[in-house]
Scaffold this motif. Structure first.
Motif, PDB file in Angstrom:
ATOM      1  N   SER A 126       0.830  -1.209   0.000  1.00 34.67           N
ATOM      2  CA  SER A 126       0.000   0.000   0.000  1.00 34.67           C
ATOM      3  C   SER A 126       0.864   1.259   0.000  1.00 34.67           C
ATOM      4  CB  SER A 126      -0.903  -0.001   1.244  1.00 34.67           C
ATOM      5  OG  SER A 126      -1.380   1.283   1.530  1.00 34.67           O
ATOM      6  N   LEU A 127       0.678   2.125  -0.987  1.00 34.11           N
ATOM      7  CA  LEU A 127       1.400   3.398  -1.011  1.00 34.11           C
ATOM      8  C   LEU A 127       1.050   4.234   0.216  1.00 34.11           C
ATOM      9  CD1 LEU A 127       1.078   4.505  -4.760  1.00 34.11           C
ATOM     10  CD2 LEU A 127       2.952   3.272  -3.661  1.00 34.11           C
ATOM     11  N   ARG A 128      -0.199   4.173   0.645  1.00 37.30           N
ATOM     12  CA  ARG A 128      -0.641   4.920   1.833  1.00 37.30           C
ATOM     13  C   ARG A 128       0.120   4.475   3.066  1.00 37.30           C
ATOM     14  NH1 ARG A 128      -3.785   3.356   5.894  1.00 37.30           N
ATOM     15  NH2 ARG A 128      -4.301   1.418   4.799  1.00 37.30           N
ATOM     16  N   ARG A 129       0.212   3.163   3.268  1.00 36.79           N
ATOM     17  CA  ARG A 129       0.925   2.654   4.443  1.00 36.79           C
ATOM     18  C   ARG A 129       2.415   2.939   4.352  1.00 36.79           C
ATOM     19  NH1 ARG A 129      -2.512  -2.751   3.873  1.00 36.79           N
ATOM     20  NH2 ARG A 129      -4.317  -2.206   5.147  1.00 36.79           N
ATOM     21  N   LYS A 130       2.989   2.759   3.156  1.00 38.06           N
ATOM     22  CA  LYS A 130       4.421   3.012   2.984  1.00 38.06           C
ATOM     23  C   LYS A 130       4.780   4.444   3.357  1.00 38.06           C
ATOM     24  CE  LYS A 130       5.331  -0.327  -0.744  1.00 38.06           C
ATOM     25  NZ  LYS A 130       5.711  -0.464  -2.176  1.00 38.06           N
ATOM     26  N   ALA A 131       4.021   5.414   2.860  1.00 37.90           N
ATOM     27  CA  ALA A 131       4.325   6.821   3.122  1.00 37.90           C
ATOM     28  C   ALA A 131       4.255   7.129   4.613  1.00 37.90           C
ATOM     29  CB  ALA A 131       3.361   7.720   2.347  1.00 37.90           C
ATOM     30  N   GLN A 132       3.237   6.607   5.293  1.00 38.76           N
ATOM     31  CA  GLN A 132       3.081   6.898   6.719  1.00 38.76           C
ATOM     32  C   GLN A 132       4.124   6.151   7.551  1.00 38.76           C
ATOM     33  OE1 GLN A 132      -1.288   8.005   7.872  1.00 38.76           O
ATOM     34  NE2 GLN A 132      -1.457   6.282   6.465  1.00 38.76           N
ATOM     35  N   GLY A 266       7.065  10.077   1.569  1.00 40.19           N
ATOM     36  CA  GLY A 266       6.645  10.660   2.834  1.00 40.19           C
ATOM     37  C   GLY A 266       7.408  11.913   3.204  1.00 40.19           C
ATOM     38  N   ARG A 267       8.167  12.483   2.264  1.00 39.27           N
ATOM     39  CA  ARG A 267       8.927  13.701   2.570  1.00 39.27           C
ATOM     40  C   ARG A 267       8.022  14.933   2.561  1.00 39.27           C
ATOM     41  NH1 ARG A 267      13.641  12.757  -1.808  1.00 39.27           N
ATOM     42  NH2 ARG A 267      11.721  12.397  -2.971  1.00 39.27           N
ATOM     43  N   PHE A 268       7.043  14.925   1.660  1.00 40.18           N
ATOM     44  CA  PHE A 268       6.067  16.015   1.597  1.00 40.18           C
ATOM     45  C   PHE A 268       4.717  15.442   1.998  1.00 40.18           C
ATOM     46  CE2 PHE A 268       9.420  16.955  -1.459  1.00 40.18           C
ATOM     47  CZ  PHE A 268       9.818  18.203  -1.026  1.00 40.18           C
ATOM     48  N   TYR A 269       4.280  15.804   3.182  1.00 40.87           N
ATOM     49  CA  TYR A 269       3.105  15.189   3.789  1.00 40.87           C
ATOM     50  C   TYR A 269       2.168  16.295   4.259  1.00 40.87           C
ATOM     51  CZ  TYR A 269       0.464  12.441   7.309  1.00 40.87           C
ATOM     52  OH  TYR A 269      -0.515  11.843   8.062  1.00 40.87           O
ATOM     53  N   HIS A 270       0.927  16.263   3.813  1.00 41.73           N
ATOM     54  CA  HIS A 270      -0.050  17.282   4.205  1.00 41.73           C
ATOM     55  C   HIS A 270      -1.265  16.596   4.821  1.00 41.73           C
ATOM     56  CE1 HIS A 270       2.125  20.473   2.064  1.00 41.73           C
ATOM     57  NE2 HIS A 270       2.331  19.573   1.134  1.00 41.73           N
ATOM     58  N   LYS A 271      -1.698  17.082   5.964  1.00 35.97           N
ATOM     59  CA  LYS A 271      -2.800  16.468   6.697  1.00 35.97           C
ATOM     60  C   LYS A 271      -3.857  17.520   7.017  1.00 35.97           C
ATOM     61  CE  LYS A 271      -3.748  13.994  11.044  1.00 35.97           C
ATOM     62  NZ  LYS A 271      -3.153  13.453  12.292  1.00 35.97           N
ATOM     63  N   GLU A 272      -5.125  17.104   6.962  1.00 39.15           N
ATOM     64  CA  GLU A 272      -6.247  17.953   7.359  1.00 39.15           C
ATOM     65  C   GLU A 272      -7.085  17.210   8.387  1.00 39.15           C
ATOM     66  OE1 GLU A 272      -7.427  21.030   6.666  1.00 39.15           O
ATOM     67  OE2 GLU A 272      -5.742  21.578   5.381  1.00 39.15           O
ATOM     68  N   GLU A 273      -7.609  17.951   9.345  1.00 38.52           N
ATOM     69  CA  GLU A 273      -8.500  17.364  10.342  1.00 38.52           C
ATOM     70  C   GLU A 273      -9.514  18.414  10.753  1.00 38.52           C
ATOM     71  OE1 GLU A 273      -8.134  15.644  14.896  1.00 38.52           O
ATOM     72  OE2 GLU A 273      -6.585  15.099  13.440  1.00 38.52           O
ATOM     73  N   GLY A 274     -10.779  18.013  10.883  1.00 36.14           N
ATOM     74  CA  GLY A 274     -11.794  18.976  11.287  1.00 36.14           C
ATOM     75  C   GLY A 274     -13.113  18.292  11.594  1.00 36.14           C
ATOM     76  N   VAL A 275     -13.990  19.027  12.286  1.00 37.59           N
ATOM     77  CA  VAL A 275     -15.335  18.552  12.598  1.00 37.59           C
ATOM     78  C   VAL A 275     -16.327  19.400  11.812  1.00 37.59           C
ATOM     79  CG1 VAL A 275     -17.057  18.206  14.405  1.00 37.59           C
ATOM     80  CG2 VAL A 275     -14.635  17.776  14.894  1.00 37.59           C
ATOM     81  N   PHE A 276     -17.270  18.745  11.148  1.00 39.02           N
ATOM     82  CA  PHE A 276     -18.209  19.428  10.272  1.00 39.02           C
ATOM     83  C   PHE A 276     -19.642  19.012  10.620  1.00 39.02           C
ATOM     84  CE2 PHE A 276     -14.240  18.534   8.186  1.00 39.02           C
ATOM     85  CZ  PHE A 276     -13.897  19.713   7.545  1.00 39.02           C
ATOM     86  N   ARG A 277     -20.577  19.939  10.477  1.00 39.39           N
ATOM     87  CA  ARG A 277     -22.001  19.613  10.616  1.00 39.39           C
ATOM     88  C   ARG A 277     -22.558  19.186   9.254  1.00 39.39           C
ATOM     89  NH1 ARG A 277     -25.059  21.031  14.997  1.00 39.39           N
ATOM     90  NH2 ARG A 277     -24.018  22.226  16.648  1.00 39.39           N
TER      91      ARG A 277
END
Length: 311
Positions: A126-132, A266-277
């Motif tokens: 998994s590319l997702r798992r590898k990067a993390q 995984g050198r350039f990693y951008h994350k977003e987190e938030g709560v939405f209605r």
């Protein structure tokens, strides 16, 4: 009435289809349900990393073609394997309760992610798992790992890897939870889009089949989460294989969303987190799009452009 379920032949695919069959028969005892086993391209190509094949319908295409020909009526998928765009004439008609959405580390009882020795070999394709993993433990050697869940665990036990990372949902559904040495929280490793949810796909216009399957199987909470996560995937994908993840947790009229995009290393990693209605599925879709657009604006678009150059 008879409903034919198209299914892959792996233990996990058969478990998933048998589970849907049981739910339908329990709710509608007069409906006969038959499993039709189909081999997909993903089942045939076992020696090439998924990202290199680049086929987004790797585990679904042959079953979808059988549906369009009228040979089967529905398909049961691990929803994380289903492309964001479905073939014309097909639609997702129901979503199961979500099993554990997290990733699991297996190491034959020896290690956790923190205690793995420096330079240990970890298996995942998994590319997702590898990067993390490269962010959490840059010292590890990451080797590709293909095959069904039982095949991957066998390769671990043969000593080909010090540890492997699998979806906890599949391991638990097969009754092998005791093989898990550590569950990786979404705060540490963001799951794949729709990991843990079964998506039932059917033909557009088959209203009676859709009614039966939804009444027997559908979870509204899973449908909302899947709508957010698949909208995110649809917006970000950009036509290429890219490390990304999105995980939505629904709590009444609020949704907590965690998502990321990364380059391959995984050198350039951008994350977003938030709560939405949200009020309905349309707003849930808009939330997924908005989170994706935030990531793209924060550097994700540049990552996509660079990845496209390499293809």
């Amino acid at each position: 009435m008879k409903i034919r379920i198209g299914t892959r032949k792996s233990k996990l695919a058969l478990w998933q289809s048998e589970w849907v069959k049981a739910q339908i028969e329990k709710k509608f005892p007069d409906v006969e349900v038959e499993l039709v086993k189909i081999t997909t391209k993903g089942d045939k190509i076992l020696d090439v990393p998924l990202a290199k094949i680049g086929d987004k319908g790797l585990f679904t295409k042959e079953i979808e073609e059988a549906m369009l020909r009228g040979e089967v009526d529905i398909a049961v998928h691990s929803l994380k394997d289903v492309p964001s765009k479905l073939p014309k004439g097909l639609k997702l008609i129901a979503f199961s309760d979500r099993e554990d959405p997290r990733d699991a580390l297996l190491s034959c009882g020896r290690y956790t992610l923190e205690t793995l020795p420096e330079g240990a070999v970890v298996g995942t394709s998994s590319l997702r798992r590898k990067a993390q993993l490269r962010i959490l433990r840059p010292d590890l050697q990451i080797k590709d790992l293909r095959g069904n869940v039982d095949t991957r665990i066998r390769k671990l036990k043969e000593g080909q890897y010090d540890a492997i990372i699998l979806a906890a949902a599949g391991v638990k559904r097969l009754g092998w939870e005791e093989e898990i040495d550590e569950i990786l929280s979404p705060e540490r490793m963001i799951p794949s889009v729709c990991q843990g949810i079964l998506g039932i796909e059917g033909r557009e216009g088959d209203s009676e089949v859709e009614r039966i399957v939804r009444e027997a199987v559908n979870s509204y909470e899973s449908e909302v989460a899947a709508t957010v996560e698949r909208a995110f995937l649809r917006t970000v994908e950009g036509g290429c294989q890219v490390p990304l993840g999105c995980y939505a947790v629904v709590n009444e009229d609020r949704i907590l969303v965690r998502a990321f995009i990364s380059d391959l290393n995984g050198r350039f990693y951008h994350k977003e987190e938030g709560v939405f209605r949200f009020k309905d599925l349309r707003e849930a879709d808009s939330i997924g799009v908005a989170v994706a657009e935030r990531l793209l604006s924060a550097g994700g678009k540049t990552i996509l452009e660079e990845l496209l150059k390499c293809q």
